[in-house]
Design a protein around this motif. Sequence first.
Motif, PDB file in Angstrom:
ATOM      1  N   SER A   1       1.981  42.912 -64.639  1.00 52.42           N
ATOM      2  CA  SER A   1       0.595  43.376 -64.601  1.00 52.42           C
ATOM      3  C   SER A   1      -0.269  42.444 -63.800  1.00 52.42           C
ATOM      4  O   SER A   1      -0.178  41.251 -63.596  1.00 52.42           O
ATOM      5  N   GLY A   2      -1.234  43.221 -63.303  1.00 51.13           N
ATOM      6  CA  GLY A   2      -2.323  42.383 -62.448  1.00 51.13           C
ATOM      7  C   GLY A   2      -3.530  42.659 -63.030  1.00 51.13           C
ATOM      8  O   GLY A   2      -3.910  43.459 -63.950  1.00 51.13           O
ATOM      9  N   THR A   3      -4.771  42.270 -62.389  1.00 52.95           N
ATOM     10  CA  THR A   3      -6.061  42.079 -63.097  1.00 52.95           C
ATOM     11  C   THR A   3      -6.445  43.555 -63.047  1.00 52.95           C
ATOM     12  O   THR A   3      -7.156  44.387 -63.973  1.00 52.95           O
ATOM     13  N   THR A   4      -6.287  44.220 -61.798  1.00 50.66           N
ATOM     14  CA  THR A   4      -6.633  45.668 -61.256  1.00 50.66           C
ATOM     15  C   THR A   4      -5.359  46.906 -61.448  1.00 50.66           C
ATOM     16  O   THR A   4      -4.394  45.999 -61.044  1.00 50.66           O
ATOM     17  N   GLY A   5      -5.792  47.859 -61.648  1.00 54.03           N
ATOM     18  CA  GLY A   5      -4.738  48.900 -61.260  1.00 54.03           C
ATOM     19  C   GLY A   5      -3.415  48.794 -62.352  1.00 54.03           C
ATOM     20  O   GLY A   5      -3.460  48.274 -63.295  1.00 54.03           O
ATOM     21  N   PHE A   6      -2.497  49.459 -61.978  1.00 51.84           N
ATOM     22  CA  PHE A   6      -1.186  49.557 -62.715  1.00 51.84           C
ATOM     23  C   PHE A   6      -0.180  48.359 -62.240  1.00 51.84           C
ATOM     24  O   PHE A   6      -0.303  47.515 -61.155  1.00 51.84           O
ATOM     25  N   PRO A   7       1.056  48.222 -62.979  1.00 56.27           N
ATOM     26  CA  PRO A   7       1.783  46.883 -62.641  1.00 56.27           C
ATOM     27  C   PRO A   7       2.305  46.877 -61.139  1.00 56.27           C
ATOM     28  O   PRO A   7       2.512  48.080 -60.612  1.00 56.27           O
ATOM     29  N   ARG A   8       2.488  45.851 -60.720  1.00 54.82           N
ATOM     30  CA  ARG A   8       2.956  45.499 -59.293  1.00 54.82           C
ATOM     31  C   ARG A   8       4.496  45.614 -59.380  1.00 54.82           C
ATOM     32  O   ARG A   8       4.898  45.036 -60.681  1.00 54.82           O
ATOM     33  N   MET A   9       5.260  45.712 -58.281  1.00 48.22           N
ATOM     34  CA  MET A   9       6.450  45.423 -58.176  1.00 48.22           C
ATOM     35  C   MET A   9       6.924  44.306 -57.587  1.00 48.22           C
ATOM     36  O   MET A   9       7.007  43.887 -56.291  1.00 48.22           O
ATOM     37  N   ALA A  10       7.200  43.066 -58.432  1.00 46.96           N
ATOM     38  CA  ALA A  10       7.833  41.886 -57.905  1.00 46.96           C
ATOM     39  C   ALA A  10       9.125  41.837 -57.419  1.00 46.96           C
ATOM     40  O   ALA A  10      10.089  41.858 -58.489  1.00 46.96           O
ATOM     41  N   LYS A  11       9.250  41.859 -56.042  1.00 47.57           N
ATOM     42  CA  LYS A  11      10.783  41.875 -55.814  1.00 47.57           C
ATOM     43  C   LYS A  11      11.276  40.436 -55.651  1.00 47.57           C
ATOM     44  O   LYS A  11      10.851  39.620 -54.921  1.00 47.57           O
ATOM     45  N   HIS A  12      12.469  40.299 -56.193  1.00 42.81           N
ATOM     46  CA  HIS A  12      13.397  39.060 -56.127  1.00 42.81           C
ATOM     47  C   HIS A  12      14.516  39.239 -55.278  1.00 42.81           C
ATOM     48  O   HIS A  12      15.521  39.897 -55.314  1.00 42.81           O
ATOM     49  N   SER A  13      14.893  38.163 -54.650  1.00 39.23           N
ATOM     50  CA  SER A  13      16.160  38.233 -53.858  1.00 39.23           C
ATOM     51  C   SER A  13      17.222  37.773 -54.646  1.00 39.23           C
ATOM     52  O   SER A  13      17.027  37.068 -55.862  1.00 39.23           O
ATOM     53  N   HIS A  14      18.495  37.262 -54.146  1.00 37.84           N
ATOM     54  CA  HIS A  14      19.683  36.782 -54.794  1.00 37.84           C
ATOM     55  C   HIS A  14      19.254  35.372 -55.104  1.00 37.84           C
ATOM     56  O   HIS A  14      20.142  34.686 -55.761  1.00 37.84           O
ATOM     57  N   GLY A  15      18.430  34.752 -54.425  1.00 39.04           N
ATOM     58  CA  GLY A  15      17.970  33.282 -54.658  1.00 39.04           C
ATOM     59  C   GLY A  15      17.556  32.980 -56.026  1.00 39.04           C
ATOM     60  O   GLY A  15      17.742  31.787 -56.399  1.00 39.04           O
ATOM     61  N   LEU A  16      17.108  33.971 -56.579  1.00 38.70           N
ATOM     62  CA  LEU A  16      16.822  33.854 -58.097  1.00 38.70           C
ATOM     63  C   LEU A  16      17.757  33.345 -58.920  1.00 38.70           C
ATOM     64  O   LEU A  16      17.840  32.509 -59.589  1.00 38.70           O
ATOM     65  N   ALA A  17      19.026  33.858 -58.600  1.00 38.89           N
ATOM     66  CA  ALA A  17      20.129  33.743 -59.395  1.00 38.89           C
ATOM     67  C   ALA A  17      20.659  32.445 -58.769  1.00 38.89           C
ATOM     68  O   ALA A  17      21.317  31.421 -59.940  1.00 38.89           O
ATOM     69  N   LEU A  18      20.578  32.094 -57.479  1.00 38.60           N
ATOM     70  CA  LEU A  18      20.850  30.773 -57.221  1.00 38.60           C
ATOM     71  C   LEU A  18      20.520  29.529 -57.769  1.00 38.60           C
ATOM     72  O   LEU A  18      21.053  28.569 -57.977  1.00 38.60           O
ATOM     73  N   ARG A  19      19.165  29.595 -57.877  1.00 34.59           N
ATOM     74  CA  ARG A  19      18.155  28.525 -58.654  1.00 34.59           C
ATOM     75  C   ARG A  19      19.009  28.057 -59.897  1.00 34.59           C
ATOM     76  O   ARG A  19      19.032  26.717 -60.188  1.00 34.59           O
ATOM     77  N   SER A  20      19.599  29.224 -60.742  1.00 36.20           N
ATOM     78  CA  SER A  20      20.265  28.636 -61.872  1.00 36.20           C
ATOM     79  C   SER A  20      21.461  27.744 -61.719  1.00 36.20           C
ATOM     80  O   SER A  20      21.937  27.128 -62.573  1.00 36.20           O
ATOM     81  N   SER A  21      21.837  27.732 -60.337  1.00 36.20           N
ATOM     82  CA  SER A  21      23.124  26.693 -60.155  1.00 36.20           C
ATOM     83  C   SER A  21      22.618  25.405 -59.785  1.00 36.20           C
ATOM     84  O   SER A  21      23.595  24.649 -59.407  1.00 36.20           O
TER      85      SER A  21
END
Length: 588
Positions: A241-261
């Motif tokens: 959710s943001g200040t205005t309008g409906f929720p936005r689509m925050a797109k993530h790469s496989h890098g999100l999973a790499l961070r756990s490593s």
Amino acid sequence: VIWGIHKSFHGFHTAPWKLRFQSSGVGAPRWNDNDMPEEFNFASYVVDYWAQMEKEGQRDPTPAFWWINGRGEEVKWSFGEVTDLTRRVANVFTQNCGLQQGDYLAVILPRVPEWWLVAVGCMRADEQGLKPTAVKRELKQAVLFSSTGIIFMPGTTQLKVKDILYRLQMSKAKGIVTTDDLAPAVDSVASECPSLKIKLLVSDHSRKGWMDFRSLIKSASPEHTCIKSKVMDPMTIFFTSGTTGFPRMAKHSHGLALRSSLPSRKLLQLKTSDILWCVSDPGWILAVFGCLLEPWTSGSTVFSHNLPQFDPKVIIQTLSEYPITQFIAAPMVFRMILQQKLTRFPTLEHCCTGGEALLPEVHEQWKQQTGLLLHEVYGQSETGLTCAVFRGMKMKLGSMGKAISPYDVQIIDGKGNILPPNTEGNIGIRMKPTKPFGLFMCYENNPEKTAEVECGDFYNTGDRATVDSDGYFWFLGRSDDVINASGYRIGPAEVENALAEHPAVAESAVVSSPDSTRGEVVKAFIVLTPQFLSHDRDQLTKELQEHVKLVTAPYKYPRKVEFVSELPKTVTGKIKRNELRKKESGQM
Ligand code: BCO
């Protein structure tokens, strides 16, 4: 029993693994902090790695996955079983459903084992996955293939018809996976979603127009070669959710999973013998981190209790009866547990909390009553984990800890200039000249909003904080109108739009309001239409609350309502939410 898989399926308990590692063996990280391997896929690099370790007898004979539902049903899977099942799921998606790399799949599931299978199955899915590698290589030379899997979009089961319609239309999702509870809602809007081709039902019953996910998995082939995804290829989308309008689509790469490593992410210091329970709803990034990436990266056991309704007594009972060693939940959960009569938890060693600010008194009470420290993490759907109090690190009460590598986190002004220690500003993550992996790629189909959160060389989180000279961050609040209640990020416009659909509401303004139990709650200031002016206010409050619960995800409903004759506005007619917020916090 979930489609025949229970603790004796595949004979987890009888697997004759030889123990070469001691049970305290820490899951070895295979990358350095700033290493950016070209390829990374959580399914092959993590899940299959631990499956191989199991096979070689180099991992404890503890399950990778342990699920209960409080009604006597139990599922336990080894990593080998997770590999087998998620390969089948990848084949279901690509062979039975005809989904292709880069397609979007909405995943609106409660805490059922299939949630894990869908997430990892999506990551590994390759429509050529059943072909031998040599043939695939030839095909790749002939055609330029995308190298990502299927992009999964988790959503909370609190979503209502309109929320689902919005998500399916915005993402042009090709498919959806859900249960009996939400299938009718999907059916009621499916004709308005021309891209939606596949409906997968997780159920013991069949439903017209839906594919039976459980039986498809059973009959699918367990052979599937995982897609070779690049670190920066898309992997998942979170609606936020943001200040205005409906929720936005925050797109993530496989890098999100790499961070756990990363070695610096010795955040939880998980061992293969650890059993981690994260109670976050599967619709949030906290669940992707706490129920999937973090524990499995370290080869630990994911524990899950399919709680249909949140009940602190059940949480206490579960923590007392099962050998859980680590626990993650939003601060609100700890506050609710503390209101009960507590016992000490025999096996619990480490607790972690995030999603909203942790009040120092909650930390103190938790320590007093359980003898355990409460470690705070901070992050957003856009950023994943950003700051944390690492296990073993010196704790400063009230601070959310230090920046997590590879993020360069700074306190910035409105132009992206770094502010000196102990100066209030926005929390920024450096994204230029190089965007760190783990930070969201963009708001899908929304370059304006993506540009809005760029501030000089930084991503501007919109959260206010200070940092001290030791690098500890101190959270202060939002810089905009977004509300954070019980760990939910709520856009005021989403609640105002829902209220506007009721005939009693002429206009409304929604802001956050301090609350002794929940920290912050949603408050609506409402101007009534003339025909409702004489109605009983208590009755009307209840009716409006129920109305919001019906038209949008119930967690957003205004727990406080105040009827006013007019709303404060600027000369251009914009509602001064800031003024209302100040009034609520007693600053006016
Ligand atoms: O308060 P009420 O009882 O009047 O209403 C509640 C629910 O009973 C109701 N409800 C839920 N499902 C419904 C429904 N009503 C109708 N139909 C349904 N399907 O609606 C209200 C929902 O409020 P809630 O969710 O806050 O409920 P509850 O039971 O008080 O839950 C407490 C928490 C603490 C379990 C819950 O608030 C929660 O899970 N909070 C944490 C959220 C979270 O995980 N956030 C993390 C986001 S990720 C992030 O921030 C990055 C961090 C690294």
